[in-house]
Design an enzyme around this catalytic site. Structure first.
Site, short mmCIF file in Angstrom:
data_model
loop_
_atom_site.label_atom_id
_atom_site.label_comp_id
_atom_site.label_asym_id
_atom_site.label_seq_id
_atom_site.Cartn_x
_atom_site.Cartn_y
_atom_site.Cartn_z
N ILE A 22 1.02 -9.91 -4.28
CA ILE A 22 1.01 -10.59 -5.59
C ILE A 22 1.45 -9.66 -6.71
CG2 ILE A 22 -0.75 -12.29 -4.93
CD1 ILE A 22 -2.88 -10.48 -6.11
N ASP A 23 2.19 -8.60 -6.34
CA ASP A 23 2.49 -7.56 -7.32
C ASP A 23 3.90 -7.60 -7.87
OD1 ASP A 23 4.02 -6.45 -5.12
OD2 ASP A 23 2.12 -5.68 -4.35
N THR B 199 0.83 -1.20 0.00
CA THR B 199 0.00 0.00 0.00
C THR B 199 0.87 1.26 0.00
OG1 THR B 199 -0.24 -0.25 2.39
CG2 THR B 199 -2.09 -0.94 1.05
N HIS C 184 0.91 -16.20 -2.09
CA HIS C 184 -0.36 -16.08 -2.81
C HIS C 184 -0.19 -15.95 -4.31
CE1 HIS C 184 -2.33 -14.59 1.19
NE2 HIS C 184 -2.16 -15.89 1.16
#
Ligand SMILES: [Zn+2]
Length: 240
Positions: free
Chosen positions: A106-107, A29, A122
């Site tokens: 997951i980026d 974030t 994930h």
């Protein structure tokens, strides 16, 4: 700012060559990646289901069009750059101090920052595979497409290599993560409130005496940590 705590963490990092980092959504974030779980007033005008429902295996199977509308909008619909936390972790690995990054994100931002040993619990939005022939597609193929992405080789449906709700974690990745945590000297956990599986369970494998929690808000495990540093993880790592 937690100056005394940062100084102690700095010292532990200087002394260690076996640091393991475990990160949650808070790490991303701060790179401007919105938490897909956040539901505001506008959300209900756009989607008829909560995010956890849309990102479930059943929903993906039954309503793939709607799944991909949400997926493109909320999971891959933005460009993001690694922040100070990603960069510092990559640097420590390069310096031979850090053994692994374990992430729930997951980026792919850890790899973008230069980290090599990244255990993605994930999965990753950067990898996508045809469900029939296994052909690889990158995130741009998905981002730039419309509707349900289809394999150009065989016509099969293309699925992101992301662990959806109802799907199990990759057991090989999970047991590797457990090994790193078991053997870690310093375990730093950042950007997670530690209430959700698997984070809450993984922490129990740690056997050392330098468990560090870095988070904006108090976590469920502050009481068992050896050091709690409260604040934005990018800002804190920028000072290490
Ligand atoms: Zn195919």
């Amino acid at each position: 700012m937690a100056k005394k705590e940062i100084e102690r963490l700095k010292q532990w990092i200087e002394e260690s060559d076996n640091i393991v980092f475990f990160g949650g959504a808070g790490v991303s974030t701060e790179s401007g990646i919105p938490d897909f779980r956040s539901v505001d007033g506008l959300y209900h005008q756009k989607y008829d289901y909560p995010p956890e429902t849309i990102l479930s295996h059943t929903f993906y199977r039954n309503k793939p069009e709607e799944f991909y509308r949400f997926y493109r909008d909320k999971l891959i619909g933005f460009e993001a750059e690694p922040n100070q936390a990603h960069k510092k972790l990559a640097q420590w690995e390069q310096d031979g101090k850090l053994k692994a990054v374990i992430t729930q994100n997951i980026d792919g931002l850890h790899q973008a920052a230069g980290s090599r040993k990244v255990l993605e619990l994930h999965g990753s939005t950067l990898r996508n595979y045809c469900e029939h022939c296994g052909k690889f597609f990158d995130v741009e193929d998905i981002r730039n497409g419309e509707g349900v992405p289809v394999c150009d080789a065989c016509g099969g449906p293309v699925k992101p290599d992301v662990v959806l709700y109802e799907e199990g974690l990759d057991q090989d990745v999970l047991s590797e993560a457990v090994q790193f945590i078991k053997n870690a000297d310093v375990l730093i956990i950042g950007g997670t409130s530690l209430v959700v599986y698997p984070a809450a369970g993984l922490i129990d494998y740690y056997r050392g005496n330098k468990l560090v929690l870095v988070n904006k808000t108090p976590t469920a495990r502050d009481g068992v940590a050896d050091l709690v540093v409260q604040g934005a993880i990018g800002e804190i790592f920028g000072q290490l």
